[in-house]
Write an enzyme that holds these catalytic residues in place. Structure first.
Site, short mmCIF file in Angstrom:
data_model
loop_
_atom_site.label_atom_id
_atom_site.label_comp_id
_atom_site.label_asym_id
_atom_site.label_seq_id
_atom_site.Cartn_x
_atom_site.Cartn_y
_atom_site.Cartn_z
N HIS A 206 40.52 -58.48 112.23
CA HIS A 206 40.38 -57.63 113.40
C HIS A 206 40.64 -58.40 114.69
O HIS A 206 41.21 -57.87 115.64
CB HIS A 206 38.99 -57.00 113.44
CG HIS A 206 38.85 -55.84 112.50
ND1 HIS A 206 37.64 -55.41 112.01
CD2 HIS A 206 39.77 -55.01 111.95
CE1 HIS A 206 37.83 -54.38 111.21
NE2 HIS A 206 39.10 -54.11 111.15
N GLU A 434 56.97 -56.49 96.87
CA GLU A 434 55.66 -57.12 97.01
C GLU A 434 55.36 -58.00 95.80
O GLU A 434 54.66 -59.00 95.91
CB GLU A 434 54.57 -56.05 97.13
CG GLU A 434 54.75 -55.12 98.32
CD GLU A 434 53.92 -53.87 98.18
OE1 GLU A 434 52.99 -53.69 98.98
OE2 GLU A 434 54.19 -53.06 97.26
N ASP A 458 51.59 -58.63 101.01
CA ASP A 458 51.29 -58.68 99.58
C ASP A 458 52.20 -59.66 98.85
O ASP A 458 51.77 -60.33 97.91
CB ASP A 458 51.42 -57.29 98.95
CG ASP A 458 50.11 -56.50 99.04
OD1 ASP A 458 49.05 -57.12 98.92
OD2 ASP A 458 50.17 -55.27 99.23
N CYS A 505 58.67 -55.23 106.42
CA CYS A 505 57.69 -54.37 107.08
C CYS A 505 56.29 -54.99 107.11
O CYS A 505 55.33 -54.34 107.50
CB CYS A 505 57.63 -52.99 106.43
SG CYS A 505 57.06 -52.99 104.72
#
Length: 582
Positions: A206, A434, A458, A505
């Site tokens: 965060h 991924e 990932d 992405c």
């Protein structure tokens, strides 16, 4: 024998510099120079001790006190959310919901009935939820920091003490902490907090998310950050991932001035993206819902490269109907119809760190490697069919071109079966890269799909066998890891050979320096948080395609992430004829 005369002064200077420089994971590029302000986020120990000695044990009075404290904490989050916007507001609103969570209250009640006092009940309940979240891993593990922040604020309220938090002076500082809770970072003023340094945390924490939104240079995972002396000037380089203690003041001011000039050029960039010699690169937006899709159009994006459909359904107990899904997807697609731009829709990436009641399996021993993403369709084919029907309806209704990609593809056969269903509905089909196996065999997968999109978050954690949200493994989950970059290069080369687009992405796309390397490898589009688009676009506008190729070659030859970043900066510095930094 080594004597004083035989010591090379350059070596001595290098050793001194290394002692004065701390390294971590770069998160937000930029250069900041200001005194350190170390942040303590704990409740007054004397107030906690007094509460521990007098905390109520009777269930009803204790629960009444807990309810009042939880409501006050939640209201505080809501009030902070109202003063900010974007990711910061979303994070604070989520924390408010967690503070009101009925599961937490039930846990406290259970502990009280077992004989605990109120303080012990709160601590034990939070510990239980922390263990549960850490076991689930991924995004759920990231909520541990939120839980601990809620716990501290609850304890402060119960003890009658001020809630912990950042108290800022009126002059610029570099904020240094073990970690920062969302409530600490969401309301920061970039004019005062010119840099952020944390000892823990990763590129998707965060703190990192909000620092990006605010444009504050940020380095996380800095070992020994709390040893930086309070009030001592430091130079934070958010691109290099370095924190220099007591730098030369004139040199530091010069570097900040150059950085300010680059930021001004970034703010003025309006797109479309291209290298200095005119090679086009599409910069796209990552979005989660209709509101973020609409907001992204205010930035110079050329469409959506990742629509995370699952984020709209995390709180749904049952599968939404095709009509409900179509209405939602149409709201996301509509803003791009008149712009003539496409939207890449990712089918449900449910499972692991994003459990969805109507989709995911419970009780998996290792959910990150379990039934998630496209694998859910094997046992519930209707789930995928309904979503594809809804996307097709939304595309027809809005007139927006929709590309659809599946997450967690592992084999060519899986990609082929998915593409067949997508093509049957008149849509373009793609696969996310991924799983390392797909990168290695990208040329085979591209035989059956129209495009590939590399999810570097990932792909990195699966390549390096390290949870991407584990702060003590941040050095492994760095997208600059050579093994990850080689897999990206293999995938990009396969796309060039097949004449099909290959995009990125994941978080790597938002790194302006890494963007140069990705373009040099042959990546055709970069999708990122809309707030990152100008920085990436402005960076690409300063380099040529040949320089991007040179950067790609240099980073692929590097031995580790630090060397890769240094190699990339060296190539660009040489191209500009400027002295190298760092």
């Amino acid at each position: 024998m080594v004597t004083a005369d035989s010591v090379d002064p350059a070596d001595t200077a290098a050793d001194t510099a290394s002692v004065r420089t701390r390294r971590g994971t770069p998160v937000v590029p930029g250069v900041a120079h200001a005194p350190v302000l170390r942040v303590a986020t704990e409740v007054d120990p004397a107030a906690v001790a007094a509460l521990r000695a007098s905390a109520p044990t009777e269930e009803e009075p204790a629960l009444a006190a807990y309810d009042a404290a939880a409501a006050a904490v939640a209201d505080g989050y809501v009030a902070r959310a109202a003063r900010v916007e974007g990711a910061a507001a979303q994070v604070l609103t989520a924390s408010a919901g967690l503070a009101r969570d009925r599961g937490l209250r039930s846990g406290v009640r259970k502990q009280l009935r077992g004989g605990a006092d109120l303080l012990g009940a709160v601590e034990s309940t939070v510990d239980t939820f922390v263990a549960l979240f850490e076991q689930q891993g991924g995004l759920m593990a990231e909520r541990v920091a939120d839980l601990r922040d809620i716990e501290r604020r609850l304890v402060a309220r119960l003890a009658g003490a001020p809630e912990p938090g950042v108290v800022l002076p009126g002059t610029p500082v570099v904020l240094v902490a073990a970690d920062l809770a969302p409530s600490d970072t969401a309301g920061l003023d970039p004019a005062v907090v010119v840099g952020l340094v944390t000892e823990r945390g990763g590129a998707t924490s965060h703190t990192a998310i909000i620092a990006r939104q605010l444009g504050i240079p940020c380095v996380v995972g800095v070992v020994g950050a709390l040893e930086l002396p309070d009030g001592e000037p430091v130079l934070v380089d958010g691109a290099a991932g370095t924190v220099e203690l007591a730098p030369d003041a004139d040199e530091a001011r010069a570097r900040v001035r150059v950085d300010a000039e680059l930021r001004a050029a970034t703010a003025a960039w309006t797109g479309p993206a291209a290298t200095r010699d005119g090679v086009r690169v599409k910069l796209l937006a990552n979005v989660a819902d209709p509101a973020s899709a609409q907001a992204a159009t205010s930035e110079p994006v050329e469409g959506v490269g990742l629509f995370r459909t699952e984020l709209s359904f995390l709180d749904r107990p049952t599968e939404p109907t095709v009509a409900e899904q179509a209405d939602l997807y149409a709201e996301v697609l509509a803003p791009y119809a008149d712009r003539g731009q496409h939207v890449v829709v990712r089918t449900l990436d449910a499972g692991s760190d994003k459990p969805i009641a109507f989709a995911t399996h419970e009780g998996e021993e290792n959910p990150a490697l379990g039934v998630r993403g496209l694998r859910l369709a094997a046992h519930n084919p209707a789930l995928l069919a309904h979503q594809l029907d809804a996307v097709a309806q939304a595309a027809e209704r809005t007139g927006t071109e929709a590309w659809v990609m599946a997450p967690m593809v592992a084999t060519r056969d899986e990609a082929a079966a998915f593409a067949e269903q997508v093509h049957a509905r008149g849509l373009k089909a793609g696969a996310m890269v991924e799983v390392p196996a797909v990168a290695v065999l990208a040329h085979r997968v591209l035989e059956v799909v129209d495009f590939l999109s590399i999810g570097t978050n990932d792909l990195t954690q699966y390549t390096m066998a390290a949870d991407r949200l584990a702060s003590d493994l941040a050095h492994l989950t760095d997208p600059w890891q050579p093994a990850v970059l080689h897999l990206v290069a293999i995938t990009a080369a396969a796309g060039q050979q097949a004449g099909k687009p290959v995009g990125v992405c994941g978080e790597a796309a938002a790194d302006p320096l890494l963007a140069c390397a990705l373009v040099g490898m042959g990546i055709t589009s970069l999708s990122m948080a809309p707030s990152a688009v100008r920085a990436v676009g402005a960076m690409l506008a300063r380099v040529t395609a040949d320089e991007c190729h040179q950067v790609a070659e240099a980073v692929l030859a590097a031995s580790d992430p630090t060397a890769a970043r240094a190699a990339a900066r060296a190539v660009l510095a040489a191209a500009e004829g400027a002295p190298q930094e760092g």
